[in-house]
Design a protein around this motif. Sequence first.
Motif, PDB file in Angstrom:
ATOM      1  N   LEU A  89      70.773  44.454 -20.364  1.00  0.00           N
ATOM      2  CA  LEU A  89      69.720  45.463 -20.500  1.00  0.00           C
ATOM      3  C   LEU A  89      70.275  46.867 -20.285  1.00  0.00           C
ATOM      4  N   LEU A  90      71.151  47.003 -19.290  1.00  0.00           N
ATOM      5  CA  LEU A  90      71.766  48.309 -19.036  1.00  0.00           C
ATOM      6  C   LEU A  90      72.729  48.677 -20.168  1.00  0.00           C
ATOM      7  N   ASP A  91      73.507  47.678 -20.594  1.00  0.00           N
ATOM      8  CA  ASP A  91      74.480  47.919 -21.665  1.00  0.00           C
ATOM      9  C   ASP A  91      73.805  48.438 -22.925  1.00  0.00           C
ATOM     10  N   CYS A  97      67.137  52.087 -14.996  1.00  0.00           N
ATOM     11  CA  CYS A  97      67.158  51.883 -13.554  1.00  0.00           C
ATOM     12  C   CYS A  97      66.832  50.421 -13.234  1.00  0.00           C
ATOM     13  N   VAL A  98      67.595  49.853 -12.337  1.00  0.00           N
ATOM     14  CA  VAL A  98      67.328  48.465 -11.924  1.00  0.00           C
ATOM     15  C   VAL A  98      67.122  48.449 -10.416  1.00  0.00           C
ATOM     16  N   VAL A 119      69.837  49.538  -5.910  1.00  0.00           N
ATOM     17  CA  VAL A 119      69.378  50.278  -7.092  1.00  0.00           C
ATOM     18  C   VAL A 119      70.571  50.530  -8.003  1.00  0.00           C
ATOM     19  N   LEU A 120      70.454  50.089  -9.273  1.00  0.00           N
ATOM     20  CA  LEU A 120      71.498  50.379 -10.264  1.00  0.00           C
ATOM     21  C   LEU A 120      70.961  51.452 -11.204  1.00  0.00           C
ATOM     22  N   MET A 121      71.800  52.420 -11.485  1.00  0.00           N
ATOM     23  CA  MET A 121      71.329  53.527 -12.325  1.00  0.00           C
ATOM     24  C   MET A 121      72.312  53.742 -13.479  1.00  0.00           C
ATOM     25  N   ASP A 122      71.779  53.921 -14.673  1.00  0.00           N
ATOM     26  CA  ASP A 122      72.628  54.243 -15.828  1.00  0.00           C
ATOM     27  C   ASP A 122      72.998  55.730 -15.751  1.00  0.00           C
ATOM     28  N   GLY A 123      74.279  56.001 -15.519  1.00  0.00           N
ATOM     29  CA  GLY A 123      74.702  57.394 -15.317  1.00  0.00           C
ATOM     30  C   GLY A 123      75.198  58.102 -16.564  1.00  0.00           C
ATOM     31  N   THR A 124      74.935  57.512 -17.731  1.00  0.00           N
ATOM     32  CA  THR A 124      75.395  58.163 -18.970  1.00  0.00           C
ATOM     33  C   THR A 124      74.889  59.594 -19.048  1.00  0.00           C
ATOM     34  N   ASP A 125      73.582  59.737 -18.839  1.00  0.00           N
ATOM     35  CA  ASP A 125      73.008  61.074 -18.769  1.00  0.00           C
ATOM     36  C   ASP A 125      72.957  61.436 -17.286  1.00  0.00           C
TER      37      ASP A 125
END
Lengths: 364, 305
Positions: A89-91, A97-98, A119-125
């Motif tokens: 889902l993150l990929d 956010c998870v 908490v997992l966060m997508d840091g691309t942005d």
Amino acid sequence: MGERIRHLVIKEFIQLLRDRRMRAFLFIVPVIQVFVLGYAATFDVNSVSTVVIDFDRSSESREIIRRFTSSGYFSVKANLTEDREVIPLLDKGKTLCVIEIEKGFSERLRKGIPSEIQVLMDGTDSNTAMIATGYVHSVLKKYGSPKGGTDKSPFRTRIWYNPDLRSKNYMVPGVISLIVMLTSLIVTSMSIVREREVGTIEQLMVTPIKPVELIVGKTIPPALICFFDMILVTIVGLFWFNIPIRGSFLLLALCTAIYLLSTLGIGLFISTLAKTQQQAIMATFLFFQPAILLSGFATPIENMPQVFQYLTYLNPLRYFLVIVRGIFLKGNGFDILWTEMAMLFLLGFLIFTLSSVRFRKRLN
Amino acid sequence: MDQDIAIEVKGITKNFGGYTAIKNLSFSVTKAELFGIVGPDGAGKTTILRLLMGILLPTSGEVMVFGVSVGRYPEKVRESIGYMSQRFGLYEDLTVEENMEFYCDLYGVDRKERKRRMEELLDFSGLYPFKKRLAGHLSGGMKQKLGLTCALIHRPDILILDEPTAGVDPLSRRDFWRILYGLRNQGMTIVLSTAYLDEAERCTRIGLIYRGEMPMLDRPNNIRSSLGISMVEVVLSETSRARDILLRNEYVDMVTVYGDRLHIGLKEKEQMDSILDMLRSYRFEIKGSREVIPSLEDVFIKRIR
């Protein structure tokens, strides 16, 4: 002298308004710009798409999820039960956010043992990730503080000028500076280059018209159109986006006039470089893009490397942005803005004079 | 000062960078003359006209118009000159009337005078029925007339025309010359540039320009006979195929290709028609043909052979 300028201005307006594409550019593009930048170009972070994995399945864990949802910043898309579904889902960018609540969370909480939430966060942005992380902290902090009790923390933040931190308030006034620059660059350079392309400039030069009259006659129409666009954007900002204007509109008009010295001067300069209208457009954007990036329009000047910070001092947009935002949001007056106004005037005076000299040389 | 002299050119030289376009040129144009600046493409005709107008300033030398220096008082001189550039210089997105109004405004023609003069010029150019039409929608011949009308709007004493009939159909060309003769009979001094021999022949006097110099200044007949070579310009498609065919013809001396045009050097001028007929028999579509001024190289090569 005044007569000839007046007639040149009238002729320019007839030509500008008769051209359908030009009409669209002058009156519709500014409105589109305000709406696009007012609505779409926003740094506000809300409804972060979130996935929750609740291994605990207790009333406490459900309460935490409820708090995330009701904060308004997170929109919980799925409630998973297995770990390995998360990574894809993150990929794929399906979620930013998870939130993972481990088994035994509520039990440890009741016993008074510190318990953890992952908490997992997508840091691309990076920008959005930072802001969203801040929201996660504030939600969890509220949950962690004693029920019904008040926050004992000694820090309390109050945000001035734009208390709701609305991006619109920051962006929409900035649009004025962009529109004025783009319009004056394009209208000035195009109207001169077209005359050269078609050969009418030669015919003009054999009339008793003086180069000064030609320069003034060619810059008054774009200046008037820029004032019109400035008022148009202000009205849309005030009545559609509810942007406050706390300072004086007259001061804004005065500063626009000072700003126009620079932008018209640059337009004049481009007209001396370009042989065709296409070249004029290309030169305009070659200047315009870096000018926006180096102005503080979207990214703070303080964040730039030192060399680029020095470069911004040569950018009229930089000063005008401070003025526009100061007048709209802070209600600044001349007492605060005079340094920017002085710099803008100095810069404009230099640019306009140099361009005029170059323009006269090119004529002969 | 000679009362009859309208324009006096005193030893002008014009350099562009390291290139000398005009070399120490002197001549004068008397009042009511129809003076032709004649020469092949690229000889420097337009540069000379621009120097006369003061749009270009000479590197050295001086131009006097009615005894007034163009370099020193350009605005004053321009009031007495009407100029029509090669491309007519009209605003295509303005109507015929608006174009004329605009030039009236620039020359400061006053309101009462203006109405009368515009009527007069619209009448004489035959543009009256088209006065509300956009200049861009006019035919080549009408654009040219509008250009002339705008150049005449302030009643100049001298009219300067840069290749006025380039790209204009033969009928409009004849019309145009009738107008020019009319103006000259009213006492106007006219200076024009052309690369065409038929037009050069209609002038009272012509100066032949080769590479920025004026080796000959005389009446048209004398100049024509001194050239010793006839050159025909033919506008057609498939220029390179036509060249190969022409070179096989015994009357053809030389052929040069200029884009969609051919310059054909003929041994005898009388052969022009038969050459054109021959081209037609090969199914070339001939869009136009005129006798042009041969280049200096052409004349030179012919002479030494």
